[in-house]
Design an enzyme around this catalytic site. Structure first.
Site, PDB file in Angstrom:
ATOM      1  N   CYS A 358       0.906  -1.287  -0.232  1.00 43.60           N
ATOM      2  CA  CYS A 358      -0.071   0.150  -0.362  1.00 43.60           C
ATOM      3  C   CYS A 358       0.814   1.339  -0.417  1.00 43.60           C
ATOM      4  O   CYS A 358       1.013   2.179   1.413  1.00 43.60           O
ATOM      5  CB  CYS A 358      -0.885   0.148   1.117  1.00 43.60           C
ATOM      6  SG  CYS A 358      -1.966  -1.622   1.058  1.00 43.60           S
ATOM      7  N   TYR A 387      22.003  -5.468  -3.083  1.00 46.31           N
ATOM      8  CA  TYR A 387      21.351  -4.658  -2.098  1.00 46.31           C
ATOM      9  C   TYR A 387      19.409  -4.932  -2.332  1.00 46.31           C
ATOM     10  O   TYR A 387      18.329  -4.204  -2.420  1.00 46.31           O
ATOM     11  CB  TYR A 387      20.783  -3.470  -2.381  1.00 46.31           C
ATOM     12  CG  TYR A 387      22.307  -3.275  -2.493  1.00 46.31           C
ATOM     13  CD1 TYR A 387      23.249  -2.394  -1.452  1.00 46.31           C
ATOM     14  CD2 TYR A 387      23.725  -2.674  -3.301  1.00 46.31           C
ATOM     15  CE1 TYR A 387      24.573  -2.339  -0.822  1.00 46.31           C
ATOM     16  CE2 TYR A 387      25.245  -2.898  -2.650  1.00 46.31           C
ATOM     17  CZ  TYR A 387      25.659  -2.779  -1.826  1.00 46.31           C
ATOM     18  OH  TYR A 387      26.550  -2.293  -1.339  1.00 46.31           O
TER      19      TYR A 387
END
Ligand SMILES: *Cc1c(COP(=O)(O)O)cnc(C)c1O
Length: 429
Positions: A358, A387
């Site tokens: 969201c 990463y």
């Protein structure tokens, strides 16, 4: 002949599933579920060896930057081939201890905010070198060393004030950044540290940032560092080690079209040439701390398409992977190539590829042209080995992906998918 392709992922035939080496990503997704990180051990080793080969004419140690991907299996793989490690926390130290305790003597400890507890852990473990980022940290190191009666080998991480073209969040070599010690102040700090019997001035270190594609800034930084070493040598302070840091970047954009683009072997050679030229006359040891260049292109994040949703003019491909699994696009506006695992026939379409979290920032690509995609299809986000998992989180109470390492013709799970029990374990209510 060795081929230095930039990625281990390929379609053996146009209509077959995307493979890592000989292993089908479709089979892996079926077996381990999605989202799933898949890494090629062969490429990780090949990249380490590219560095080792390129610097073989001098005493050197490649200290893999653990923060890029700290999977124990990857650390073990690298340690076995002679890598040392660059760590930035006590947690990373314990990872190296767990995966490869024999490598503790090959560990350098970087980072701007080391705690007493972390320093004690590293002193007790007998690491190679502390890369110290401030006078206060050096004083703390001396206090802890005296307390534990263990001499602390240190390098000052100097800030050479060199500009390197990269994303502002991962540029570190300018005076305005929080990192390192102004190179103009370093000599005086070495001189005063020489009076402390618990501190051993081992070397000097520099790290100018990450995802730097050009070789010249690395050379410029080393020129300044070498001058500092020479100045100190005239004062009777002999630094035996120059640590050139990490930061060599990769090409995140597809290179399929431009076959003339330099391969990873050429990039490392160019980098090595710039550093060697800057080091000319320095007879000591060289440390390097590559992270991204070793693991990024070896990894992909495999996700399944949940829905294809049309909203106004846009078509959204919603995958079961999200920004909590791979945050680079949201954090650095990073580009990742997206490849359908089994491409469908048909014209290219323009999609926004997004996750279920969201946040509007939860996207992997905007206005990306891809072959048609349908719910249930698999896609691979390339160059996700560095990463990626390392920066993942449980945001939205999402369990982090499983990880698979492909070694030759064998694929094995190196981290199982998290369970709800894992997530809830530390909580009290
Ligand atoms: C992050 C970091 C590295 C590794 O950087 P890459 O861009 O992944 O090569 C090396 N040294 C230090 C001090 C770092 O902070």
């Amino acid at each position: 002949m060795t081929s230095f392709s930039s990625r281990p992922f390929h379609h053996p035939q146009p209509d077959s599933a995307l493979c890592c080496g000989k292993t089908s990503l479709e089979a892996l997704a079926h077996r381990y579920g999605t989202p799933l990180y898949v890494y090629s051990a062969d490429q990780i080793i090949e990249r380490l060896q590219l560095f080792q080969q390129s610097f073989k004419s001098r005493d050197h140690l490649i200290c893999y930057a653990v923060k890029a991907n700290s999977a124990l299996a990857i650390l073990k793989l690298l340690a076995y081939r002679g890598a040392g490690f660059d760590i930035v926390s006590g947690g990373e130290l314990q990872r190296v201890q767990t995966a490869a305790s024999e490598a503790m003597g090959h560990v350098v400890f970087s980072g701007v905010g080391k705690t007493s507890a972390e320093i004690d852990l590293a002193l007790t473990a007998g690491i190679l070198q502390f890369n110290v980022e401030s006078v206060a940290e050096l004083e703390l190191l001396a206090v802890r060393a005296k307390k534990l009666k263990r001499k602390a080998r240190f390098a000052l991480r100097v800030n050479p004030d060199v500009f390197a073209e990269t994303h502002p969040y991962i540029s570190t070599g300018l005076r305005e950044h929080k990192f390192g010690i102004d190179i103009r102040l370093a000599a005086a700090i070495y001189r005063s540290a020489a009076n402390n019997r618990w501190l051993v001035a081992n070397g000097v270190s520099v790290h100018i940032g990450s995802q730097i594609r050009a070789a010249a800034p690395f050379g410029a930084a080393i020129v300044r560092v070498k001058k500092l070493v020479e100045d100190l040598g005239r004062d009777g302070i002999a630094l035996r080690v120059i640590d050139a840091g990490g930061g060599l970047g990769i090409d995140y954009h597809s290179d399929a079209a431009k076959t003339s683009a330099p391969g990873p072997d050429e990039k490392v050679q160019e980098y090595a040439a710039a550093i060697e030229q800057a080091l000319r006359g320095f007879e000591g040891r060289l440390l390097l701390e590559p992270g991204r260049f070793i693991v990024a292109q070896a990894g992909a994040l495999v996700a399944r398409v949940l829905q294809v949703k049309r909203n106004g003019k846009k078509t959204f491909v919603i995958t079961d992977a999200a920004m909590n699994d791979l945050i680079r696009p949201a954090l650095y506006q990073a580009h990742h190539e997206i490849v359908p695992v089994r491409p469908r026939a048909g014209r290219m379409q323009t999609f926004d590829v997004v996750g279920p979290v969201c946040e509007t920032g939860d996207f992997f690509a905007r206005d990306r042209k891809l072959k048609p995609l349908e719910p249930g299809d698999l896609v691979a986000l390339l160059d996700a080995g560095a990463y990626g998992m390392a920066q993942s989180s449980n945001y939205n109470t999402r369990m982090r992906p499983a990880e698979v390492l492909v070694e030759g013709s064998r694929a094995r799970l190196i981290r199982r998918r998290e369970t709800m029990a894992d997530l809830l374990a530390p909580e009290l209510f």
